[in-house]
Scaffold this motif. Structure first.
Motif, PDB file in Angstrom:
ATOM      1  N   HIS A   1      30.124 -33.599 -21.940  1.00 13.34           N
ATOM      2  CA  HIS A   1      31.303 -32.968 -22.527  1.00 13.34           C
ATOM      3  C   HIS A   1      31.019 -31.474 -22.673  1.00 13.34           C
ATOM      4  O   HIS A   1      29.867 -31.031 -22.528  1.00 13.34           O
TER       5      HIS A   1
ATOM      6  N   ARG B   1      34.162 -39.250 -31.753  1.00 11.01           N
ATOM      7  CA  ARG B   1      35.161 -38.205 -31.490  1.00 11.01           C
ATOM      8  C   ARG B   1      35.624 -38.280 -30.045  1.00 11.01           C
ATOM      9  O   ARG B   1      34.838 -38.564 -29.144  1.00 11.01           O
TER      10      ARG B   1
ATOM     11  N   TRP C   1      38.765 -38.348 -20.642  1.00 10.26           N
ATOM     12  CA  TRP C   1      38.527 -38.420 -22.078  1.00 10.26           C
ATOM     13  C   TRP C   1      37.625 -39.596 -22.387  1.00 10.26           C
ATOM     14  O   TRP C   1      37.739 -40.651 -21.779  1.00 10.26           O
TER      15      TRP C   1
ATOM     16  N   THR D   1      34.965 -35.316 -20.966  1.00  9.76           N
ATOM     17  CA  THR D   1      33.685 -35.247 -20.267  1.00  9.76           C
ATOM     18  C   THR D   1      33.941 -34.863 -18.811  1.00  9.76           C
ATOM     19  O   THR D   1      34.967 -35.218 -18.233  1.00  9.76           O
TER      20      THR D   1
ATOM     21  N   ARG E   1      36.396 -36.699 -26.718  1.00  9.55           N
ATOM     22  CA  ARG E   1      35.972 -35.487 -26.016  1.00  9.55           C
ATOM     23  C   ARG E   1      36.233 -35.643 -24.531  1.00  9.55           C
ATOM     24  O   ARG E   1      36.142 -36.738 -23.986  1.00  9.55           O
TER      25      ARG E   1
END
Length: 112
Positions: free
Chosen positions: A24, A70, A64, A74, A72
């Motif tokens: 990420h 969370r 995602w 990538t 994030r």
């Protein structure tokens, strides 16, 4: 390190960071810091736009995922990104060899 020194090398640095696998955005920044011994401390405002540009060019792809609870985005290299990274590495070796030939203080004029 002077920020001007990175000009023209950011794409190659980002592609090389992703050569080991998916990361990420913040992990990419951390990898750049770690692999450069702390010399490269790029702000998110530099890295994220570059990643979007690389994705638009088809050199990276993103998705995602959940990291540490969370959401994030990538990033990973595409096949085109791998070819671009190989070209960047070849160009870098040629550049550093040429610069070392001049700045390295070799004999003048060059001996044949």
């Amino acid at each position: 390190m002077k920020s001007d020194a990175l000009r023209g090398h950011l794409d190659g640095l980002l592609l090389a960071t992703l050569d080991g696998g998916r990361l990420h955005g913040y992990a990419i920044i951390e990898a750049l810091q770690r692999r450069s011994g702390g010399a490269l401390d790029l702000p998110t405002g530099t890295v994220y736009p570059a990643l979007r540009r690389l994705e638009t060019a088809g050199l990276v792809a993103s998705e995602w995922s959940t990291v540490g609870g969370r959401q994030r985005r990538t990033y990973r290299l595409t096949q085109a990104g791998r070819r671009a990274l190989a070209a960047e590495r070849t160009a870098w070796r040629e550049f550093t060899t040429a610069i070392e030939g001049v700045l390295g203080g070799g004999p003048w004029p060059a001996q044949a």
